[in-house]
Design a protein around this motif. Structure first.
Motif, PDB file in Angstrom:
ATOM      1  N   PRO A  13       0.832  -1.204   0.000  1.00 22.51           N
ATOM      2  CA  PRO A  13       0.000   0.000   0.000  1.00 22.51           C
ATOM      3  C   PRO A  13       0.867   1.255   0.000  1.00 22.51           C
ATOM      4  N   THR A  15       1.863   4.190   1.518  1.00 19.80           N
ATOM      5  CA  THR A  15       1.844   4.893   2.802  1.00 19.80           C
ATOM      6  C   THR A  15       3.258   5.398   3.071  1.00 19.80           C
ATOM      7  N   THR A 160      -2.966   3.549  -5.090  1.00 17.07           N
ATOM      8  CA  THR A 160      -3.178   3.068  -3.727  1.00 17.07           C
ATOM      9  C   THR A 160      -2.186   1.976  -3.358  1.00 17.07           C
ATOM     10  N   ARG A 161      -1.657   1.261  -4.352  1.00 15.04           N
ATOM     11  CA  ARG A 161      -0.669   0.203  -4.130  1.00 15.04           C
ATOM     12  C   ARG A 161       0.367   0.295  -5.238  1.00 15.04           C
TER      13      ARG A 161
END
Length: 224
Positions: A13, A15, A160-161
């Motif tokens: 992911p 982040t 998102t990934r």
């Protein structure tokens, strides 16, 4: 260089935890950014042909973006939002003056006076003015630095990934009977001297952890 290969890519992911990883794929913009004509200021979407004067205020709750703005109206808009049909410029809040509010509305604008006339395209970003659909935004092999720019770019294009080579865990050790651990010194026997402090291991650990790696301290290995 002969024995160590890049770690197999993993899909992770997007982040802050990606900092220090290496991108394992090219990343392209999936669509134009911005997708439509958008504003780069808080203000009111207008027709550039409209002169200064007092106008009724519409919002996204009272007017559909796909409908052309009716005469005598302006459209309240926040930074980054799309312009409604029939408008081609944005009047900054600083160039307006509130004339009336709706009763019992906590200050909701009813009428605003436009103090200036704006040029076509003023305060407006065109579709694809940041990146166009298909543009390469990050290349395979790019380090995702802790300064955050690359991770922000992934978020900017809606990823998102993504595929990354994970950060390796690095094990360190020192070798030599003459070495003393600063925190657990064991005196060298027999030669009439105490030994020398192991400086490499704590120095390397500090450097590696500063680069974002997890470090496994294996201590001091004897000369056997």
């Amino acid at each position: 260089m002969k024995e160590i290969q890049p770690l197999d890519p993993l899909e992770e992911p997007v982040t802050a935890e990606l900092k220090g990883c290496v991108l394992a794929e090219d990343v392209h913009a999936p669509y134009n950014i911005p997708r439509t004509f958008t504003t780069n200021v808080d203000g009111y979407a207008v027709r550039s042909s409209d002169p200064p004067g007092t106008y009724k205020v519409l919002t996204s709750r009272t007017h559909a973006l796909s409908d052309s703005l009716p005469d005598g109206h302006i459209f309240r808009i926040n930074t980054g939002a799309p312009l409604p049909a029939g408008t081609d410029a944005v009047l900054m809040v600083e160039d307006t003056q509130l004339r009336s509010t709706y009763p019992d509305s906590n200050g909701e604008e009813n009428e605003v006076e436009a103090l200036a006339q704006v040029s076509p395209g003023e305060n407006v970003r065109r579709p694809g003015s940041d990146v166009k659909e298909g543009d390469l935004v990050l290349e395979k092999g790019q380090i995702l630095h802790s300064s955050g720019g690359e991770i922000g770019t992934l978020a900017f294009v809606g990823r998102t990934r993504t595929l990354v080579h994970p950060k390796p865990v690095v094990a360190i050790l020192s070798t030599g009977n003459e070495l003393l651990d600063l925190q657990k010194p064991i005196t060298v026997e027999g030669d009439g001297w105490g030994g020398i402090w192991d400086t490499n291991r704590p120095s390397l650990q500090a450097a590696l952890e500063g680069f974002g790696y997890q470090v496994l301290d294996l201590g001091i290995v004897s000369d056997r």
